[in-house]
Design a protein around this motif. Structure first.
Motif, PDB file in Angstrom:
ATOM      1  N   GLN A 202       0.875  -1.197  -0.245  1.00 33.43           N
ATOM      2  CA  GLN A 202      -0.044  -0.090  -0.060  1.00 33.43           C
ATOM      3  C   GLN A 202       0.890   1.357   0.025  1.00 33.43           C
ATOM      4  N   LYS A 203       1.912   1.381   0.735  1.00 37.70           N
ATOM      5  CA  LYS A 203       2.777   2.523   0.766  1.00 37.70           C
ATOM      6  C   LYS A 203       3.485   2.564  -0.439  1.00 37.70           C
ATOM      7  N   LYS A 204       3.943   1.709  -1.092  1.00 36.15           N
ATOM      8  CA  LYS A 204       4.298   1.686  -2.451  1.00 36.15           C
ATOM      9  C   LYS A 204       3.504   2.294  -3.568  1.00 36.15           C
ATOM     10  N   ILE A 205       2.508   1.687  -3.605  1.00 37.34           N
ATOM     11  CA  ILE A 205       1.294   2.099  -4.316  1.00 37.34           C
ATOM     12  C   ILE A 205       0.696   3.467  -4.508  1.00 37.34           C
ATOM     13  N   LEU A 206       0.672   3.969  -3.168  1.00 35.32           N
ATOM     14  CA  LEU A 206       0.154   5.402  -2.932  1.00 35.32           C
ATOM     15  C   LEU A 206       1.133   6.525  -3.162  1.00 35.32           C
ATOM     16  N   LYS A 207       2.536   5.813  -2.988  1.00 34.66           N
ATOM     17  CA  LYS A 207       3.577   6.663  -3.551  1.00 34.66           C
ATOM     18  C   LYS A 207       3.618   6.879  -4.735  1.00 34.66           C
ATOM     19  N   SER A 208       3.451   5.954  -5.551  1.00 34.36           N
ATOM     20  CA  SER A 208       3.418   5.796  -7.006  1.00 34.36           C
ATOM     21  C   SER A 208       2.489   6.995  -7.699  1.00 34.36           C
ATOM     22  N   GLY A 209       1.454   7.274  -6.918  1.00 35.82           N
ATOM     23  CA  GLY A 209       0.464   8.096  -7.265  1.00 35.82           C
ATOM     24  C   GLY A 209      -0.488   7.852  -8.573  1.00 35.82           C
ATOM     25  N   ILE A 210      -0.658   6.408  -8.780  1.00 32.79           N
ATOM     26  CA  ILE A 210      -1.430   5.812  -9.746  1.00 32.79           C
ATOM     27  C   ILE A 210      -2.673   5.680  -9.354  1.00 32.79           C
ATOM     28  N   VAL A 211      -3.011   5.643  -7.900  1.00 37.68           N
ATOM     29  CA  VAL A 211      -4.556   5.562  -7.658  1.00 37.68           C
ATOM     30  C   VAL A 211      -4.985   6.681  -6.896  1.00 37.68           C
ATOM     31  N   ARG A 235      -1.399   9.438 -14.831  1.00 36.12           N
ATOM     32  CA  ARG A 235      -0.330   9.076 -14.120  1.00 36.12           C
ATOM     33  C   ARG A 235       0.187   7.372 -14.153  1.00 36.12           C
ATOM     34  N   TYR A 236      -0.800   6.677 -14.343  1.00 36.24           N
ATOM     35  CA  TYR A 236      -0.513   5.348 -14.445  1.00 36.24           C
ATOM     36  C   TYR A 236       0.505   5.052 -15.772  1.00 36.24           C
ATOM     37  N   GLU A 237       0.034   5.635 -16.823  1.00 36.13           N
ATOM     38  CA  GLU A 237       0.742   5.627 -18.116  1.00 36.13           C
ATOM     39  C   GLU A 237       2.148   6.363 -17.784  1.00 36.13           C
ATOM     40  N   GLU A 238       2.147   7.289 -17.304  1.00 35.81           N
ATOM     41  CA  GLU A 238       3.348   8.088 -17.206  1.00 35.81           C
ATOM     42  C   GLU A 238       4.485   7.083 -16.352  1.00 35.81           C
ATOM     43  N   VAL A 239       3.876   6.620 -15.240  1.00 33.86           N
ATOM     44  CA  VAL A 239       4.939   5.796 -14.269  1.00 33.86           C
ATOM     45  C   VAL A 239       5.356   4.523 -15.243  1.00 33.86           C
TER      46      VAL A 239
END
Length: 248
Positions: A202-211, A235-239
């Motif tokens: 959860q920490k890494k998903i939130l940090k990525s900003g994709i959700v 943002r998902y596509e950017e990552v």
């Protein structure tokens, strides 16, 4: 793998070239595969088809998938070409499928392009083809022995999906528009076939900003209702373009 040009259909196809499609869905925490059961048998195979002279192989794959799922917007990935000299036993096919297609309609050798597709389970309307009685979802761990070399094709597709896990929009294509963090984590666990540390995930998903967390919770659960999320597609596509999601 059959030669429809010898049958009544008379299509202008590319001889000895076929497609085999591994269609992934996700439901109730399990990875699902769409399979076909051949007419009047208990024999199963992956969906597939021919390539017409007037279409690209990608267009042919989209056509086959639309016919089986009812969907027109599908994430597709070409993952391997299967071209071994002896991919199936014609005598075995005659014994199992001779009442459906005569062996004279099977190529002595067929080259198949493998595709995997990621689809929203709830949006699919499984539809058999003219050679099959049933098209249905099967849990990945409960896939039976398949016809042809389709178990090997399925295994290759899973390996490809796992290798590219950090670079493909897995969640965006396999989950509904709104989902919980546990549901997203279970999706990755199902693909990887291993447990993931929930706090770290959860920490890494939130940090990525994709959700994006919504001001809604999922109702009807026995325990505390978790918040719902949706993907920030841009943002998902950017990552993914910047190097991928390395969190598992």
């Amino acid at each position: 793998m059959e030669d429809d040009s010898k049958g009544a259909v008379g299509l202008d196809l590319i001889p000895q070239l076929s497609l085999d499609c591994v269609i992934f869905g996700f439901h109730d925490g399990l990875l699902k595969i769409l399979l076909l059961r051949w007419k009047e048998t208990e024999e199963w195979s992956l969906p597939g088809g021919i390539v017409l002279q007037r279409e690209s192989v990608d267009d042919a794959a989209n056509r086959v998938l639309m016919e089986r799922t009812g969907l027109t917007e599908i994430f597709l990935k070409q993952f391997h070409t299967f071209g071994d000299l002896h991919r199936y036993d014609k005598k075995e096919l005659q014994d199992k499928l001779g009442h459906v297609i005569s062996t004279e309609h099977w190529y002595d050798r067929a080259v198949s392009i493998g595709y995997f597709a990621l689809v929203d389970y709830a949006m699919v309307f499984p539809n058999p083809d003219k050679y099959t009685d049933e098209c249905k979802w099967v849990d990945l761990k409960e896939v039976p022995k398949l016809l042809f070399d389709h178990n090997a094709i399925l295994e290759k597709a899973i390996q490809s999906l796992r290798r590219e896990l950090s670079f493909q929009p897995l969640g965006y294509n396999l989950l509904p528009e709104k989902f919980t963090m546990p549901e997203l984590m279970r999706l990755y666990e199902a693909v990887l076939d291993k447990k993931i540390d929930p706090r770290n995930f959860q920490k890494k998903i939130l940090k990525s900003g994709i959700v994006i967390r919504l001001e809604e919770v999922k109702r009807g659960l026995a325990h505390k209702s978790p918040f719902l999320y949706r993907f920030d597609k841009e943002r998902y596509e950017e990552v993914l373009e910047d190097g991928g999601l390395f969190f598992v």
